[in-house]
Design an enzyme around this catalytic site. Structure first.
Site, short mmCIF file in Angstrom:
data_model
loop_
_atom_site.label_atom_id
_atom_site.label_comp_id
_atom_site.label_asym_id
_atom_site.label_seq_id
_atom_site.Cartn_x
_atom_site.Cartn_y
_atom_site.Cartn_z
CD1 TRP A 132 14.45 -114.81 -67.29
CD2 TRP A 132 15.00 -116.03 -69.08
NE1 TRP A 132 14.27 -116.13 -66.96
CE2 TRP A 132 14.61 -116.91 -68.04
CE3 TRP A 132 15.41 -116.57 -70.31
CZ2 TRP A 132 14.58 -118.29 -68.20
CZ3 TRP A 132 15.38 -117.95 -70.47
CH2 TRP A 132 14.98 -118.80 -69.42
CE LYS A 156 10.66 -107.04 -62.20
NZ LYS A 156 12.03 -107.29 -62.69
CG HIS A 157 12.67 -106.81 -69.77
ND1 HIS A 157 12.46 -108.18 -69.71
CD2 HIS A 157 12.77 -106.51 -71.10
CE1 HIS A 157 12.42 -108.67 -70.93
NE2 HIS A 157 12.58 -107.68 -71.79
CB ALA A 158 13.87 -110.75 -66.82
CB SER A 159 16.94 -108.87 -62.55
OG SER A 159 17.08 -110.27 -62.40
CB SER A 209 7.57 -118.35 -62.80
OG SER A 209 7.51 -117.39 -61.76
CD GLU A 230 2.57 -116.80 -71.84
OE1 GLU A 230 2.72 -117.94 -71.30
OE2 GLU A 230 3.47 -116.18 -72.39
CG LEU A 231 0.97 -117.41 -65.25
CD1 LEU A 231 0.25 -117.83 -63.99
CD2 LEU A 231 1.95 -116.28 -64.97
CB CYS A 264 5.30 -120.37 -71.88
SG CYS A 264 6.08 -119.07 -70.93
CD GLU A 361 7.04 -124.14 -67.74
OE1 GLU A 361 6.87 -123.69 -68.88
OE2 GLU A 361 6.95 -123.46 -66.71
#
Length: 456
Positions: A132, A156-159, A209, A230-231, A264, A361
């Site tokens: 998001w 599939k995007h963030a809710s 994440s 990519e975290l 990030c 983080e």
């Protein structure tokens, strides 16, 4: 399954609700995507390029509308939201212009005078699992190279960003892409494993994440599917004694506060040589105090709020635990109101080992300051993390900076600059920051078959 709710984090207003994509619609999306791939892959590069140039035009034509959508859905200030849309148009144009040259077959002359070549062919349906925090940019930096290579995409995007997810699909359709070339599915994260079990899905790219990355990587590995992750990051910002302190400090504040610290590659740990520590901290605090809070749609606001109240609460808990173990608060540190996404920018120093600010983080507007005796100690501290995404070194000696950069355990090092993603530069991390590369030529090669053809 519960509906997807679009909520303005600034005031808690429910903007819209959307029904989840049902199993029948998911199956239809997969069927249409597979059919589309058969024709899309054969479309000449010139035609794909034309469509991506049109998509860039649509993004710019609708920049104000789209920027406002970002701001009300995730709390990003409007000036940053506009810049995000502009960057999406840029990456569309970049791959529209460069994909052909990136994918030119490579000729190999063998010692026996025989020849071979490596050609680059698309894989099929690629799933993008996106976050998001940059709800448009993260998607477009995945979609532009993936589709220009001849693949088709499922998102599939963030809710919490359903409006952004649906707007992105609409933009592709308005630009003239085949209807099933890029589709958004409103599904929960728990449905990703099932998609990766489907033989029609050939790979997955995830930005998110560490926990989400591990889950998706496990599902991809179980099904022998290509994955790119990519975290998170705990990026160091190293300030050596010979650095331009005013420039370093002003850039440091930008590097920590961009997107209200929810990035990030935001600088999170500021590692400063003791000879200039006090001077740097004074300048840093002065620059931080210049920033103006306000409504996300306020043209003059430097920052607004976090994307969700639970994220603010989680960040505050990390601050509290760090302070309880001995850290000192230089500014901020106040608890967010219950149920509120607003957060006071916070600066910590004297951070002990084992505390959250030392090893985790902190995904928000909290800066962690560290004093070191030398550049060698700075490198050791910078590497004392499970993450390895980006890093920044500040020094007047570029040659020394470049040498020190070779010792940093990260996917990128920026000298005398904040870490940023750029279409021409490979982007990605090592360790628990993930694997694979986005952007540049490396990015378009992630989801292609690099096929060897031997000419006997």
């Amino acid at each position: 399954m519960s509906p997807f709710r679009s909520i303005n984090p600034w005031n808690g207003e429910v903007l819209q609700e959307f029904s989840p994509t049902n199993p029948k619609a998911i199956e239809q999306a997969l069927t249409l995507a597979e059919q589309c791939f058969g024709t899309w892959r054969e479309l000449p590069f010139a035609e794909k390029s034309r469509l991506f140039h049109l998509l860039a035009l649509r993004l710019r034509d609708q920049k104000e509308e789209l920027a406002q959508l970002i701001s009300v859905e995730v709390g990003k200030v409007i000036t940053e939201s506009r810049a995000e849309i502009e960057k999406c148009a840029w990456v569309c144009e970049f791959y529209a212009e460069k994909a052909t040259s990136f994918l030119v077959p490579e000729e190999i002359l063998l010692p026996d005078s025989k020849r071979a070549q490596v050609i680059f062919q698309p894989l099929g349906i690629i799933l993008g699992v996106m976050p998001w925090n940059f709800p448009f940019w993260q998607v477009f930096r995945f979609a532009a190279p993936t589709l220009m290579a001849g693949n088709v995409g499922l998102l599939k995007h963030a809710s919490n960003v359903p409006q952004c997810a649906l707007a992105i699909q609409r933009l592709f359709e308005e630009a003239g892409f085949p209807p099933a070339c890029f589709q958004s599915l409103l599904i929960a994260g728990s449905h990703v494993a099932a998609l990766l079990e489907d033989p029609r899905v050939k790979g997955v790219s995830l930005t998110g994440s560490e926990k989400a990355g591990a889950s998706v990587a496990a599902a991809a590995g179980k099904n022998l599917k290509k994955s790119l992750l990519e975290l998170g990051g705990s990026d160091p910002f190293i300030v050596l004694a010979d650095a331009d302190l005013p420039l370093a400090a002003s850039t440091a504040v930008k590097a920590r506060m961009l997107n209200f610290g929810q990035s990030c590659i935001a600088a999170k740990r500021f590692i400063i040589e003791e000879a200039v520590y006090d001077a740097f901290v004074d300048l840093f605090l002065q620059e931080l105090k210049k920033l103006k809070p306000g409504n996300p749609l306020d043209e003059h606001a430097s920052y607004a709020c976090m994307a969700r109240p639970d994220l603010a609460a989680e960040l505050y808990q990390q601050v509290c635990e760090t302070v309880a173990l001995g850290a000192r608060v230089l500014t901020g540190g106040m608890a967010p109101e219950t149920g509120s996404a607003r957060f006071e920018p916070t600066v910590l120093e004297n951070i002990p080992k084992g505390s959250p600010a030392y090893s985790e983080e902190l995904f928000g507007p909290v800066a962690s300051l560290f004093k070191v005796a030398s550049a060698k100690e700075a490198i050791a501290l910078a590497n004392a993390t499970e993450y390895g995404l980006g890093a920044s070194i500040w020094t007047a000696d570029l040659s020394r900076g470049a040498e020190l950069a070779t010792y940093l355990e990260s996917g990128a090092v920026f000298i005398n600059s904040l870490v940023a993603s750029h279409p021409m530069l490979p982007f990605g991390g090592i360790k628990k920051s993930g694997y694979g590369r986005e952007l540049s030529r490396q990015g378009i090669l992630e989801f292609v078959n690099q096929k060897t053809i031997y000419l006997g």
